[in-house]
Design a protein around this motif. Structure first.
Motif, PDB file in Angstrom:
ATOM      1  N   THR A   1      -4.741  56.990 -74.173  1.00 45.21           N
ATOM      2  CA  THR A   1      -5.546  56.748 -72.974  1.00 45.21           C
ATOM      3  C   THR A   1      -5.864  55.263 -72.879  1.00 45.21           C
ATOM      4  OG1 THR A   1      -6.547  58.945 -73.058  1.00 45.21           O
ATOM      5  CG2 THR A   1      -7.699  57.265 -71.787  1.00 45.21           C
ATOM      6  N   HIS A   2      -5.387  54.646 -71.802  1.00 41.61           N
ATOM      7  CA  HIS A   2      -5.702  53.239 -71.559  1.00 41.61           C
ATOM      8  C   HIS A   2      -7.043  53.141 -70.836  1.00 41.61           C
ATOM      9  CE1 HIS A   2      -1.625  51.506 -72.458  1.00 41.61           C
ATOM     10  NE2 HIS A   2      -1.321  52.791 -72.338  1.00 41.61           N
ATOM     11  N   THR A   3      -7.671  52.018 -70.968  1.00 38.75           N
ATOM     12  CA  THR A   3      -8.916  51.777 -70.245  1.00 38.75           C
ATOM     13  C   THR A   3      -8.645  50.780 -69.114  1.00 38.75           C
ATOM     14  OG1 THR A   3      -9.549  49.976 -71.726  1.00 38.75           O
ATOM     15  CG2 THR A   3     -10.291  52.197 -72.295  1.00 38.75           C
ATOM     16  N   LEU A   4      -9.653  50.561 -68.286  1.00 38.07           N
ATOM     17  CA  LEU A   4      -9.521  49.599 -67.203  1.00 38.07           C
ATOM     18  C   LEU A   4     -10.196  48.291 -67.587  1.00 38.07           C
ATOM     19  CD1 LEU A   4     -10.176  51.674 -63.946  1.00 38.07           C
ATOM     20  CD2 LEU A   4      -8.005  51.185 -65.099  1.00 38.07           C
ATOM     21  N   VAL A   5      -9.525  47.199 -67.293  1.00 33.93           N
ATOM     22  CA  VAL A   5     -10.103  45.867 -67.458  1.00 33.93           C
ATOM     23  C   VAL A   5     -10.475  45.375 -66.062  1.00 33.93           C
ATOM     24  CG1 VAL A   5      -9.733  43.513 -68.249  1.00 33.93           C
ATOM     25  CG2 VAL A   5      -8.654  45.435 -69.462  1.00 33.93           C
ATOM     26  N   TYR A   6     -11.744  45.123 -65.845  1.00 29.90           N
ATOM     27  CA  TYR A   6     -12.206  44.767 -64.506  1.00 29.90           C
ATOM     28  C   TYR A   6     -12.057  43.268 -64.266  1.00 29.90           C
ATOM     29  CZ  TYR A   6     -14.013  49.482 -64.445  1.00 29.90           C
ATOM     30  OH  TYR A   6     -14.109  50.855 -64.486  1.00 29.90           O
ATOM     31  N   ASP A   7     -11.445  42.948 -63.128  1.00 31.66           N
ATOM     32  CA  ASP A   7     -11.243  41.562 -62.728  1.00 31.66           C
ATOM     33  C   ASP A   7     -12.269  41.204 -61.654  1.00 31.66           C
ATOM     34  OD1 ASP A   7      -8.945  41.387 -64.445  1.00 31.66           O
ATOM     35  OD2 ASP A   7      -7.860  42.588 -62.965  1.00 31.66           O
ATOM     36  N   GLU A   8     -11.868  40.522 -60.618  1.00 30.50           N
ATOM     37  CA  GLU A   8     -12.834  40.111 -59.599  1.00 30.50           C
ATOM     38  C   GLU A   8     -13.218  41.267 -58.677  1.00 30.50           C
ATOM     39  OE1 GLU A   8      -8.952  38.930 -57.392  1.00 30.50           O
ATOM     40  OE2 GLU A   8      -9.597  39.468 -59.426  1.00 30.50           O
ATOM     41  N   TYR A   9     -14.342  41.093 -58.002  1.00 32.09           N
ATOM     42  CA  TYR A   9     -14.775  42.035 -56.972  1.00 32.09           C
ATOM     43  C   TYR A   9     -14.649  41.328 -55.629  1.00 32.09           C
ATOM     44  CZ  TYR A   9     -17.459  45.413 -54.293  1.00 32.09           C
ATOM     45  OH  TYR A   9     -17.836  46.349 -53.370  1.00 32.09           O
ATOM     46  N   VAL A  10     -13.956  41.969 -54.683  1.00 33.84           N
ATOM     47  CA  VAL A  10     -13.743  41.390 -53.356  1.00 33.84           C
ATOM     48  C   VAL A  10     -14.772  41.978 -52.399  1.00 33.84           C
ATOM     49  CG1 VAL A  10     -12.123  41.061 -51.453  1.00 33.84           C
ATOM     50  CG2 VAL A  10     -11.283  41.128 -53.821  1.00 33.84           C
ATOM     51  N   GLN A  11     -15.583  41.120 -51.787  1.00 28.71           N
ATOM     52  CA  GLN A  11     -16.671  41.558 -50.910  1.00 28.71           C
ATOM     53  C   GLN A  11     -16.477  40.985 -49.508  1.00 28.71           C
ATOM     54  OE1 GLN A  11     -19.715  43.523 -51.739  1.00 28.71           O
ATOM     55  NE2 GLN A  11     -19.499  43.595 -49.502  1.00 28.71           N
ATOM     56  N   GLY A  12     -16.639  41.840 -48.500  1.00 29.13           N
ATOM     57  CA  GLY A  12     -16.562  41.405 -47.115  1.00 29.13           C
ATOM     58  C   GLY A  12     -17.891  41.600 -46.413  1.00 29.13           C
ATOM     59  N   VAL A  13     -18.023  40.986 -45.244  1.00 26.44           N
ATOM     60  CA  VAL A  13     -19.226  41.096 -44.432  1.00 26.44           C
ATOM     61  C   VAL A  13     -18.830  41.618 -43.057  1.00 26.44           C
ATOM     62  CG1 VAL A  13     -21.168  39.862 -43.398  1.00 26.44           C
ATOM     63  CG2 VAL A  13     -20.330  39.200 -45.666  1.00 26.44           C
ATOM     64  N   GLN A  14     -19.591  42.580 -42.550  1.00 21.70           N
ATOM     65  CA  GLN A  14     -19.281  43.170 -41.255  1.00 21.70           C
ATOM     66  C   GLN A  14     -19.502  42.159 -40.129  1.00 21.70           C
ATOM     67  OE1 GLN A  14     -21.678  46.608 -39.844  1.00 21.70           O
ATOM     68  NE2 GLN A  14     -19.746  47.735 -39.905  1.00 21.70           N
ATOM     69  N   THR A  15     -18.524  42.048 -39.248  1.00 19.17           N
ATOM     70  CA  THR A  15     -18.608  41.118 -38.119  1.00 19.17           C
ATOM     71  C   THR A  15     -19.581  41.643 -37.064  1.00 19.17           C
ATOM     72  OG1 THR A  15     -16.309  40.445 -38.478  1.00 19.17           O
ATOM     73  CG2 THR A  15     -17.270  39.962 -36.318  1.00 19.17           C
ATOM     74  N   PRO A  16     -20.481  40.799 -36.555  1.00 20.04           N
ATOM     75  CA  PRO A  16     -21.406  41.253 -35.509  1.00 20.04           C
ATOM     76  C   PRO A  16     -20.652  41.661 -34.245  1.00 20.04           C
ATOM     77  CG  PRO A  16     -22.112  39.160 -36.465  1.00 20.04           C
ATOM     78  CD  PRO A  16     -20.736  39.411 -36.971  1.00 20.04           C
ATOM     79  N   LYS A  17     -21.292  42.462 -33.419  1.00 16.88           N
ATOM     80  CA  LYS A  17     -20.681  42.919 -32.183  1.00 16.88           C
ATOM     81  C   LYS A  17     -20.646  41.794 -31.147  1.00 16.88           C
ATOM     82  CE  LYS A  17     -21.763  47.836 -32.599  1.00 16.88           C
ATOM     83  NZ  LYS A  17     -22.410  49.014 -31.973  1.00 16.88           N
ATOM     84  N   SER A  18     -19.713  41.929 -30.206  1.00 17.36           N
ATOM     85  CA  SER A  18     -19.536  40.949 -29.141  1.00 17.36           C
ATOM     86  C   SER A  18     -19.455  41.668 -27.797  1.00 17.36           C
ATOM     87  CB  SER A  18     -18.256  40.138 -29.372  1.00 17.36           C
ATOM     88  OG  SER A  18     -17.890  39.416 -28.216  1.00 17.36           O
ATOM     89  N   ASP A  19     -19.959  41.020 -26.759  1.00 19.40           N
ATOM     90  CA  ASP A  19     -19.900  41.605 -25.417  1.00 19.40           C
ATOM     91  C   ASP A  19     -18.485  41.662 -24.866  1.00 19.40           C
ATOM     92  OD1 ASP A  19     -22.620  41.913 -25.434  1.00 19.40           O
ATOM     93  OD2 ASP A  19     -23.030  40.020 -24.405  1.00 19.40           O
ATOM     94  N   ALA A  20     -17.551  40.996 -25.521  1.00 17.59           N
ATOM     95  CA  ALA A  20     -16.173  40.977 -25.045  1.00 17.59           C
ATOM     96  C   ALA A  20     -15.442  42.283 -25.328  1.00 17.59           C
ATOM     97  CB  ALA A  20     -15.416  39.816 -25.689  1.00 17.59           C
ATOM     98  N   TYR A  21     -16.024  43.145 -26.159  1.00 17.35           N
ATOM     99  CA  TYR A  21     -15.360  44.391 -26.544  1.00 17.35           C
ATOM    100  C   TYR A  21     -16.314  45.561 -26.388  1.00 17.35           C
ATOM    101  CZ  TYR A  21     -12.417  40.955 -28.980  1.00 17.35           C
ATOM    102  OH  TYR A  21     -11.623  39.892 -29.292  1.00 17.35           O
ATOM    103  N   THR A  22     -15.715  46.755 -26.382  1.00 19.10           N
ATOM    104  CA  THR A  22     -16.498  47.971 -26.565  1.00 19.10           C
ATOM    105  C   THR A  22     -16.280  48.433 -28.006  1.00 19.10           C
ATOM    106  OG1 THR A  22     -14.673  49.395 -25.821  1.00 19.10           O
ATOM    107  CG2 THR A  22     -16.260  48.643 -24.150  1.00 19.10           C
ATOM    108  N   TYR A  23     -17.152  49.302 -28.495  1.00 17.70           N
ATOM    109  CA  TYR A  23     -17.093  49.715 -29.900  1.00 17.70           C
ATOM    110  C   TYR A  23     -17.147  51.235 -30.011  1.00 17.70           C
ATOM    111  CZ  TYR A  23     -17.872  44.807 -30.919  1.00 17.70           C
ATOM    112  OH  TYR A  23     -17.745  43.445 -30.986  1.00 17.70           O
TER     113      TYR A  23
END
Length: 651
Positions: free
Chosen positions: A40-62
């Motif tokens: 059984t191999h284990t996991l070696v944790y590397d970087e964590y990738v984090q994003g941020v939700q884009t605010p809404k715009s009047d140019a689109y519907t959601y």
């Protein structure tokens, strides 16, 4: 004769396979107890990738999906799928989190088509392919929740063998259906018969699960909603015909006269019957659910209201490319735009296909697993749909070139393709009122066809040119109809038709705004090997330090203790020990443990607790000293007491 179970057999079915070379397809047969297979191999944790939700715009519907909370608890792993699944099911920290918790498994494994692609070798011998898939299916079954399902995507090379293999692993009663997906709309001329579809086998985890109760319905399309009309302005809203007309079979009680509002009396002709009973007809008439036509002189129709039918459509087994996309769509409109300088996969899957599968099988927050990540389509769509996901990829080049960059773009909201956005809805222009039963899409299609006809009407235009009197006189004798309209009249008619069919699109709809994140990890190196010359298990060069401690803990079933983890209930024990399993604590020591180390460890535990001391060598008296000092404790010698394997002797 006693009943025998139908079973698929193949060469070396009782054997196991291991990768011949790390990070490549290609396998070697070994015994199932060989440490190279069952470590059984284990996991070696590397970087964590984090994003941020884009605010809404009047140019689109959601859409509603754009407001879902982006998921952060996701896992992207570089490593061989068999070893990754072994880690997920056996490493205690991972097993607690994933065993029996995965709602959907979708896999698109190597099709075994005897072709070699640039990204992976797809020419495995049948017995190797079956063994590889059998071992993975057994792990995947453990990971699935009781109400979960597995969807296996193949072409017709191995699908019949996979069907029997799934029957063997999950049971014939767990088979749900086979989906046919139209992967290509065009035909190939370089083959005997051009293949147009792939097949997706669907199995549920538990035979006791009613899949109908856990699967989701598909949203009705515009054309399906269009079937519901309201010609009589019924306050209950749009409706379509339910029970109506006559049938060729029935009983005499379904032949009775009906007086229409016009006064005309109608009865089905001999050999025909109403599709409804007299009681149901009278009940519907009292409720105002009968339509007799605009003049009140048509055969009765019992209304079925859109508001009363189930909120969605039962999925069918035929999925055309027009609904869920094709290989060409995924390659041309997605991967080539995301990675313009890279040659895309030969048969990538479109996001719309995965969107449908994930929608049917899961709900927001559920876990989706794909152990053949490729370009990362499954994980990308799962993230955009508010699901958690786990995925892995074997090839480091694919991982770094496609999988990880694509998922980074998804959480960073830098990937406006696939299901991220939906074109605005086609609607009639403000000054246009379309005729009844004509949709805005119908009008747009009409305008496109009309433009083509006008463009190609050179012969008609020529016929409208002025002619001399003699030519006109000769033609007039042969004409049986009036002269064609003038060019000006023709242009005016075209202008009026285009104006009456003028449409526009509403704002583009956003379905995904980025956000959430994922943990990147890779498999730990192997700590145990088998020396064929010495016929014994050996430690590898990597088996030292934290790597060895984590490996021993995983292979003995101990949960790691972390003294820096403030949420760990074993903070005190973590200062001394490396792992815990129930009331037993694990300590890993490289070398031969001394009597003093044993005494110190014993002083660190409470009554009723025991110690497993794992050492790479052992001196006389240590085993007995530990047993006397702490009843129930034991010494484990690494590697002999973890993997007792000898090809030439007892295993």
């Amino acid at each position: 004769m006693s009943k025998q179970r139908l079973e698929l057999t193949w060469y070396n079915k009782d054997m196991a396979i291991i990768p011949t070379e790390t990070g490549q397809y290609g396998y070697t047969w070994v015994q199932p107890s060989d440490p190279r297979y069952c470590e059984t191999h284990t996991l070696v944790y590397d970087e964590y990738v984090q994003g941020v939700q884009t605010p809404k715009s009047d140019a689109y519907t959601y859409s509603e999906r754009a407001d879902l909370e982006p998921q952060n608890d996701n896992l992207l792993i570089l490593g061989e799928s068999g070893d990754v699944l072994e880690a997920l099911t056996r490493v205690p920290e991972l097993a607690d989190k994933y065993n029996g918790k995965v709602k959907l498994v979708y896999i698109d494994p190597p099709f075994n088509t005897s072709q070699t692609f640039s990204s992976y070798e797809d020419n495995l011998e049948h017995s190797i392919w079956l063994t590889m898939m059998r071992d993975r299916l057994l792990h995947l079954k453990r990971l699935l929740s009781n109400d979960g399902s597995i969807w296996v995507h193949l072409d017709d090379v191995e699908v019949h063998r996979m069907r029997m293999l799934l029957d063997e692993v999950f049971g014939t009663s767990c088979f749900v259906t086979t989906i046919a997906w139209e992967k290509a709309q065009g035909a190939r001329n370089d083959t005997d018969i051009s293949s147009a579809q792939d097949l997706i086998l669907v199995y549920k985890k538990s035979p006791s699960t009613d899949f109908k109760s856990v699967r989701n319905l598909l949203q009705r399309t515009a054309s399906q909603i269009k079937r519901y009309q309201n010609p009589d302005n019924d306050p209950r809203g749009p409706w379509r015909q339910g029970d109506n007309g006559t049938a060729k079979s029935g009983s005499e009680e379904y032949r009775f006269p009906i007086t229409l509002p016009s006064g005309r009396v109608v009865t089905p002709p001999p050999g025909n019957y109403w599709r409804f009973s007299k009681e149901s007809f009278e009940a519907a008439r009292q409720e105002g659910r009968i339509w007799f036509g605009a003049e009140g002189d048509s055969l009765p129709i019992i209304k079925r209201y859109l508001s009363e039918v189930q909120r969605g459509v039962v999925p069918r087994t035929w999925w055309p490319a027009t609904e869920v996309g094709s290989n060409q769509e995924a390659k041309r409109d997605h991967l080539r735009k995301l990675f313009p300088n890279q040659e895309p996969f030969s048969t990538p899957k479109p996001e719309r296909l995965l969107e449908r599968i994930i929608h049917i099988a899961t709900n927001p927050g559920d876990i989706v697993l794909d152990c053949f990540a490729g370009s990362g389509t499954t994980a990308a769509v799962a993230q955009k749909m508010g699901r958690r996901w786990v995925t892995c990829e074997l090839l480091e080049t694919t991982f770094n070139r496609y999988t990880k960059p694509r998922l980074e773009m998804v959480v960073l909201d830098q990937e406006p393709l696939g299901i991220t956005r939906t074109k605005g809805e086609r609607v009639a222009s403000e000054d246009v009122e379309l005729p009844e039963n004509v949709t805005a899409d119908d009008a747009a299609n009409f305008t496109r066809v009309l433009n083509k006809l006008v463009k190609e009407s050179s012969t008609l235009a020529a016929s409208l040119e002025p002619e001399d009197d003699d030519e006109k006189q000769g033609k007039s004798k042969r004409r049986k109809r009036k002269d064609p309209p003038s060019k000006e009249t023709f242009d005016e008619v075209v202008r009026l038709l285009k104006g009456a069919a003028k449409t526009t699109r509403t704002k583009e709809q956003i379905n995904w705004r980025g956000g959430g994140g994922f943990q990147v990890a890779h498999l730990s190196p192997a700590c145990f090997d088998y020396d064929t010359v010495l016929d014994r298990v050996m430690l590898t060069d990597a088996a030292t330090g934290d790597t060895l401690k984590r490996s021993v803990a995983a292979n003995l079933g101990f949960r790691l203790l972390d003294p820096d983890d403030e949420t760990d209930d074993d903070t005190f024990a973590a200062l001394c020990f490396h792992g815990r399993r129930g009331n037993a604590f694990l300590y890993v020591y490289e070398g031969a443990a001394s009597m003093g180390l044993v005494d110190w460890l014993v002083s660190r535990i409470r009554p009723g607790e025991t110690i497993v001391l794992a050492v790479t060598s052992v001196t006389d008296g240590i085993r007995e000293h530990l047993r006397r000092s702490c009843k129930g404790s034991r010494v484990v010698v690494i590697p002999d007491d973890i993997f007792r394997y000898s090809k030439g002797g007892d295993e």
